[in-house]
Structures are given as structure tokens and as C-alpha cells.
Design a protein around this motif. Structure first.
Motif, PDB file in Angstrom:
ATOM      1  N   GLU A 151      29.533  -0.230  37.342  1.00 13.42           N
ATOM      2  CA  GLU A 151      30.559   0.503  36.679  1.00 13.42           C
ATOM      3  C   GLU A 151      30.978   1.509  37.766  1.00 13.42           C
ATOM      4  N   GLU A 154      38.950   1.599  35.104  1.00 14.68           N
ATOM      5  CA  GLU A 154      37.722   1.592  35.600  1.00 14.68           C
ATOM      6  C   GLU A 154      36.676   0.393  35.153  1.00 14.68           C
ATOM      7  N   LYS A 184      33.656  -0.799  33.244  1.00 16.93           N
ATOM      8  CA  LYS A 184      32.628  -0.170  32.485  1.00 16.93           C
ATOM      9  C   LYS A 184      31.254  -0.812  32.071  1.00 16.93           C
ATOM     10  N   ASP A 185      31.163  -1.855  32.605  1.00 15.55           N
ATOM     11  CA  ASP A 185      30.097  -3.291  32.430  1.00 15.55           C
ATOM     12  C   ASP A 185      29.446  -2.881  33.459  1.00 15.55           C
ATOM     13  N   ALA A 231      30.476   6.876  37.730  1.00 16.44           N
ATOM     14  CA  ALA A 231      31.561   6.405  36.997  1.00 16.44           C
ATOM     15  C   ALA A 231      32.348   7.577  36.488  1.00 16.44           C
ATOM     16  N   LYS A 272      34.820   9.606  34.255  1.00 14.97           N
ATOM     17  CA  LYS A 272      34.733   9.774  32.555  1.00 14.97           C
ATOM     18  C   LYS A 272      36.082  10.631  32.120  1.00 14.97           C
ATOM     19  N   LYS A 310      40.817   3.818  30.966  1.00 17.99           N
ATOM     20  CA  LYS A 310      40.662   2.803  30.252  1.00 17.99           C
ATOM     21  C   LYS A 310      40.883   1.444  30.940  1.00 17.99           C
TER      22      LYS A 310
END
Length: 726
Positions: free
Chosen positions: A437, A454, A456-457, A710, A712, A717
Motif C-alpha cells: 500500500e 493510492e 490500499k491493498d 500509506a 491518509k 481515493k
């Protein structure tokens, strides 16, 4: 792309086949009159959408108007074979007024140019016929300038007629030269062969050139006035940036198909042959292919919708025939076709979803130096915007990775050469297959708000050695992926010195949504630039593209090409870096680079490619061709000697074998098998693939992989971000 045009323009073999057919880039004769009120409404819609939605719309002022005037004149008569200088002077009274005409929805400038060109085309048809009825004298010293940018419009009819004469003479001379060589070869093989005279060969060549012109003028008479207006609209919107583009309804449909790789219809490719429409190819897995009745070479005579009366399509425009044959899934179409053997047959086909396999990702396994590697070729970042459940490039690449892992590969090459982009969403998701991520790309809108997309996985589909192949035509989404891999130090980028350099995002906007109670028909769509994207390190890919870690020689090494050669291209800039951390996946990065440089410098194939690129660059300004047969043949001999020398580039064999154990497509039919084998054969001739695999073999994976931080941010999105950056 001007650089490509310049390169092709100097390639006489290609030029001389097409020079007559390209007399006017957008020279059409109308068939049906469009609705002027609809055209006025369309102008207003375009103005509204660009004013309110473009990232950085230039003001519609006198400067804009003057630039539009030049673009439009070039589009109408780029080769200067139709308009006279007096026409241009008459048009010029509007040169600084077009912006006001657009705002007032005034079509007078368009109507004037349209009607005048229509008249000039009719006159040109008479001119070329009168010129072509007399033999050409190739002993006189005459020249033909290939660079239309250096040519002004003809001052009078005498000068214009002479331009047509020189153009046709060049076409005939090229044919004569080729035919003389054939005659010489026949005589060499058979001393008793009676060679044709120059007079006979000239007559044959001249008649062939006239036939080509006849076919060309027959073709342009099929095009309607509405297409002309599209030319004007696109000359207008390209002033804002090179990637803002208007899609007429039919073009919007083609764009959707290119993005999704799917269409609803019978699954057959059509081509026009004189007045007839012929089946050129059946798409594997499509309804026509499954039915086994329709065949390549069949000529479509009539088309019926189910039980309705059949319509005769002989002499009909190809686009109109396609419209009648295509249709919704589950509906019936009946084709009356003339088979290759001359028999007439009525074939019923139920339309269905057709997938165009060559649009999709594919992979191959290859062994080199005792190790097994995988290659994934991605022609574009495709997606079905209407249905997230359908296949897209991210899902397909994930499947190909799994197949390669099952095959036991030790490294993967992602081949993004000639990949012009596509879906932003899939670009982010495909990057996420190779990293944990973290941010992938930053975006700024016209309101200057920054957004970070980004991954996110936390899952990583492939954490092994990775090489990404790019070239001058890897653009947009390809550059997002390559830049992210480079910024994260996840793999090595190899290929052209830099990628295309398109760092802008386009939205495709349906214009019909702005017209309430529309009774005028489909207004199409506008693809307009709404955002710019930036690497996670803050730099833009606009103009500069992605610079290869390992640059390799290619045919465009010494020629200016890409976004930096486009008119009205947006500038390069930089923003703050995103919060990310390098993965440092390649432990011996510098060593890998140095080894590759040494191999490339010693590789005879790369030396030949570099020599070819220099030769092309040296000849890029050779625009004047002699029409004296002796001088022409001498020039052709020089070109052919170089071509013969550089032909070895295409005959290269890297001695590698490519295959795929998990390829289900290959079992479909002989066409699919042939296409897959053709791909394998092209890989065998590819020195770039060979070097990419060598680089892959040199990589030592850093086992200490730091987890990226990551982002935030509230506005971050990646889901459902449905834009195209093609």
C-alpha cells in the motif's frame, strides 16, 4: 505527431505509394446536408464545456483565432493542392474574428471554406484527368518538394495545375523505376525474355496512378458534410491542448470499444472494395466465427434486421453498412452474401458480445541462461466503464501474473511499448500488484486541488525481480505505472531515452446531458483535459516523460518526438512529493546498469540500430526529390543500399523460445493460434526483449524491504475513478 510525420515523409518507398492519395488530409465532398441549428448548438456546447471544465483553457481571443485559422487551413488542404492564394486571402478576413463567430454561433466562416473547397475539389478532378492523358518526360530536370510546410498556396490555376502534374509525375516515376527493375530481373533470369519498353512501362504506370486517383475521388464523394464540421470543431478544440478532442457519435462508439475491448455485433471486420463491402476477418469466439457460415472474402450484398425487408448495401458507405450489421446482443441480423465461389447465400446471425483479444494483456514464458522468466504485454490500460464486473487490464494482468508464477518464473518483464494509456483506475491497480500500500500518483484539478490516488491493498501479486519496458510511444497511464515503479525503486525501467511525456488527464463528457428535450439527435462527446498528474516524487511526466534507467538506441534516438513536439502542449511543472518511501528492491542497481551498458555497447544489433537512427536523422531535411529518371534512380540506389544494410535489424534472432502453458486463447481456432505464434516470432526477433531479460537475470533482490508509508489524506481515493488518460 509531427516527428513521425517528418520521418515517414522521408521514407520514399512509403511516400510514393501514398503521395497521390494524401492530396488533401481532410478533403471531403458532401452528400447529405446537416442541420445548421444542430451545428450552432454544438458550438455552444463545446464552448460551455471547455470554459467550465478545461484544466487551463486559453482565452478565445485574436491570438486563439489566428492559431485556429492556421490549423484549420492545414487540415483542409495540408498539401496545398486545392486552394488558391486568392481563396486564402478571402478567408483571411475572418482570421481574427473566428473566436467571435464561435461565441455568436455564426457558421459563415465554416460555410465559406466548405463550399469553396467543394468547388476546388471538383475542379481538381478535371485537372488531374487532363494531365494524365499525356506521357511524362523523365529526361527533363524537375523537382518535387515533399514538405508542404515550405510551400505556399498556388498563385493561380496555372501554378496549381503544375503542382498536380509534378505530384502525379512523381507517383508515375516511382512506379516506372520499380517496373524497370522487375524487367531487368526477368531478363537476367531469361535472356530470351523480351523486355517492355520505357514507353510501355510509363503508360502502364500512368494508367495505374489515374486509377488510384479515380478511387480516391470516388471515396471522398461518400463522406458527408457533417464530417467536415467535425474537422472544424477539432481544429478549434486542439487549440486548448493536443488531447482535447471532439467525438462525433460514431467516433465516440469506436472510442468506447477501444477502451473496453468489447463490442456488440457479429464479430466480423469489414473492408470496402470499390462499391462492395467485404468480410476481411472473423473475430475469434464471436457469433459469426461460431456460426461457421460467414467467411473472409464473402461480399455483403443485402442486410436485414430479423424478419424485416433486406436493404441493398452495394455502393453504401462502409460506416453505414457497419451500422446496419451491428446491433444489440440477442437480436438477429440476416446477411445476403456472395460467396467466394460466386454463390449467393443468406446467413442468419444472432448478435452477441464480442471480445477483441488483441486488445487484452497476454503473457509468455521464456528460458534464458538456465532461468525461466515471464513477459506480460499490455497494449493499453483498458476498462469497461459501464460494468465493473467485466474484465479490465488490472484483473487480466493479475491473472497473467498468477499463470507465470505457476510456471515457476524467476522474474517478470512488463512490456508497455507503444501503450498509449487508457484508464487511470487500472493504472493505479496494476501498480498495486507490485507494491504494498502507498501513493501511486498525484493529481491536480483545474481548481488546483491536489488529490492522491493510492494502492490500499497490502497484498503484492509479484514481489520478485521486475523490468518495465517503455518506448517513445508509451504514454499517459503507462507513464504513471513506470514512474511509480521507478520512484519506489521497485524495478528497472528500460527502453527509449524517455517515454512520450503526456502528463494530463482527460474526461470524456457526454454533450447530450446538457441539452434538455433534445430533438436534434446525438451530439457526441468531448474528451477534454481536466487535470494534470504528477509522480509521487512531485515531478510531472508532462513533456519530460519517464527517463529510462537503461536507455537503449532506437530509430527515433536523434529525432524530436513525443508531447514536446506537439503544438499547444501544457508546460512541465512540479509539486510537493507525496509521503512515500523507497522499497529499494534492486540491491545491485548500479551494477545492473553498468552491465547492461557494456552489453549494449558491444552488441552489433544495437550498433546497427543506432547507425540507422543517425542515417534517418541526417536525411530528415531531404525534402526535394528529383523527377529526372537518372537522378531519381541514383537517389533510390542510395536509399536501397541503406535499406538493405538496415534490413538485418528485422532479421535478428535472439535464439530464445517463447511459449505459454496456460494460454486458453490459443486453443480456440487457427486464427488465434497464428496470432499467438506471430507474437512469439516477433519476440524472437526482438533485441530489446533479449536485453530486458538479461537485465532481469542480473537483478539481485534486496531482501530488506521497507514498508512504504500509506497516505491518509481525506481526499485520497482510487475506487471508481472513471476517467481516461489515453
Amino acid at each position: 505527431m509531427n516527428a513521425i510525420y517528418e520521418f515517414m515523409k522521408r521514407n520514399y518507398k512509403i511516400l510514393l505509394v501514398t503521395v497521390v492519395m494524401s492530396a488533401a488530409l481532410w478533403s471531403f465532398v458532401p452528400k447529405n446536408q446537416p442541420d445548421p441549428e444542430k451545428d450552432k448548438t454544438l458550438l455552444g456546447l463545446i464552448d460551455f464545456v471547455i470554459t467550465n471544465g478545461h484544466y487551463n483553457a486559453a482565452p478565445m481571443d485574436d491570438k486563439f483565432s489566428k492559431s485556429l485559422f492556421k490549423s484549420y487551413m492545414d487540415a483542409l488542404d495540408q498539401s496545398r493542392r486545392f486552394f488558391l492564394e486568392s481563396d486564402i486571402n478571402e478567408f483571411k478576413k475572418y482570421e481574427l474574428e473566428i473566436d467571435d463567430l464561435i461565441k455568436n454561433k455564426d457558421l459563415s466562416f465554416f460555410e465559406l471554406t466548405y463550399n469553396r473547397l467543394q468547388k476546388r475539389i471538383r475542379e481538381s478532378k478535371v485537372v488531374y484527368k487532363s494531365i494524365s492523358d499525356k506521357p511524362f518526360d523523365f529526361s527533363v530536370d524537375e523537382n518535387f518538394n515533399l514538405d508542404s510546410d515550405e510551400i505556399s498556396f498556388a498563385k493561380n490555376y496555372t501554378e496549381l495545375k503544375n503542382r498536380w502534374r509534378l505530384q502525379i509525375k512523381l507517383s508515375v516515376l516511382s512506379s516506372v523505376t520499380d517496373k524497370l527493375k522487375l524487367e531487368a530481373d526477368k531478363k537476367l533470369k531469361d535472356p530470351k525474355y523480351k523486355s517492355k519498353t520505357l514507353k510501355e512501362i510509363e503508360k502502364e504506370s500512368r494508367e495505374s496512378s489515374v486509377k488510384s486517383l479515380d478511387d480516391y475521388f470516388d471515396f471522398i464523394e461518400d463522406v458527408e458534410k457533417k464530417d467536415w464540421f467535425v474537422v472544424f470543431i477539432n481544429a478549434m478544440v486542439v487549440q486548448f491542448d493536443p488531447h482535447t478532442f471532439y467525438f462525433a457519435p460514431e467516433e465516440k462508439e469506436r472510442f468506447d470499444i477501444s477502451m473496453s475491448g468489447k463490442l456488440e455485433g457479429i464479430g466480423a471486420r469489414l473492408q470496402k472494395k470499390n462499391d462492395f463491402t467485404e468480410i476481411s476477418e472473423l473475430i475469434s469466439g464471436g457469433p459469426a466465427w461460431r456460426g461457421k457460415e460467414l467467411e473472409p472474402g464473402d461480399v455483403v450484398m443485402r442486410v436485414a434486421q430479423g424478419d424485416a425487408e433486406a436493404v441493398d448495401v452495394v455502393g453504401m458507405r462502409l460506416d453505414d453498412v457497419v451500422k446496419k450489421i451491428k446491433g444489440k446482443r440477442g437480436t438477429e441480423v440476416k446477411l445476403t452474401v456472395k460467396k467466394v465461389d460466386g454463390t449467393i447465400k443468406i446467413i442468419s446471425i444472432i448478435r452477441d458480445i464480442v471480445e477483441i483479444e488483441e486488445t487484452y494483456a497476454k503473457s509468455s514464458v521464456v528460458e534464458k541462461d538456465g532461468k525461466k522468466y515471464g513477459i506480460i504485454y499490455l497494449p493499453k490500460f483498458y476498462i469497461d466503464f459501464e460494468n465493473d464486473d467485466n474484465r479490465d487490464s488490472a484483473k487480466d494482468v493479475a491473472i497473467e501474473i498468477q499463470n507465470l508464477k505457476k510456471a515457476g518464473v524467476e522474474g517478470i518483464v512488463m512490456d508497455l511499448r507503444d501503450d498509449g494509456g487508457g484508464s487511470l483506475k487500472t493504472a493505479v491497480e496494476i501498480t498495486g500488484l507490485f507494491i504494498k500500500e502507498g501513493p501511486v500518483v498525484q493529481i491536480k484539478s483545474s481548481q488546483k486541488n491536489k488529490e492522491i490516488l493510492e494502492d490500499k491493498d497490502v497484498r503484492v501479486q509479484w514481489d520478485g525481480p521486475l523490468v518495465v519496458m517503455i518506448n517513445n510511444f508509451s504514454a499517459s497511464a503507462s507513464e504513471i505505472f513506470a514512474a511509480a515503479i521507478q520512484d519506489y525503486s521497485r524495478g528497472i525501467i528500460i527502453g527509449s531515452k524517455q517515454s512520450y511525456g503526456k502528463g494530463t488527464v482527460q474526461n470524456v463528457i457526454d454533450l447530450n446531458q446538457f441539452v434538455k428535450g433534445n430533438t436534434m439527435g446525438d451530439f457526441g462527446a468531448l474528451k477534454t483535459t481536466t487535470q494534470k498528474f504528477y509522480r509521487v516524487n512531485g515531478g510531472s511526466t508532462q513533456l519530460e516523460g519517464v527517463t529510462s534507467d537503461i536507455p537503449l538506441p532506437d530509430r527515433y534516438s536523434y529525432i524530436k518526438i513525443g508531447e514536446r513536439d506537439e503544438l499547444n502542449a501544457m508546460p512541465w511543472d512540479k509539486i510537493d512529493a507525496a509521503n512515500y518511501q523507497s522499497l529499494n528492491n534492486v540491491e545491485n542497481f548500479n551494477s545492473v546498469i553498468e552491465k547492461s551498458k557494456k552489453r549494449v555497447s558491444e552488441n552489433v544489433q544495437f550498433q546497427l540500430i543506432d547507425e540507422s537512427a543517425k542515417w534517418v536523422n541526417d536525411r530528415k531535411d531531404d525534402d526535394v526529390v528529383s523527377l529526372n529518371i537518372d537522378k531519381f534512380q541514383k537517389e533510390q540506389s542510395i536509399i536501397e543500399a541503406a535499406s538493405k544494410k538496415f534490413k538485418a535489424i528485422g532479421n535478428y534472432d535472439n535464439k530464445l523460445s517463447f511459449y505459454s502453458k496456460n494460454d486458453l486463447v490459443i486453443a480456440k481456432d487457427s486464427v488465434s493460434i497464428r496470432k499467438r505464434k506471430d507474437w512469439y516470432q516477433s519476440l524472437k526477433k526482438d533485441v530489446y526483449v533479449e536485453e530486458a531479460l538479461s537485465v532481469l537475470g542480473d537483478i539481485k533482490k534486496n531482501i530488506i524491504v521497507k514498508k512504504p508509508i500509506a497516505v491518509k489524506a481525506k481526499n485520497s481515493k482510487s475506487e471508481n475513478y472513471k476517467v481516461t488518460i489515453k
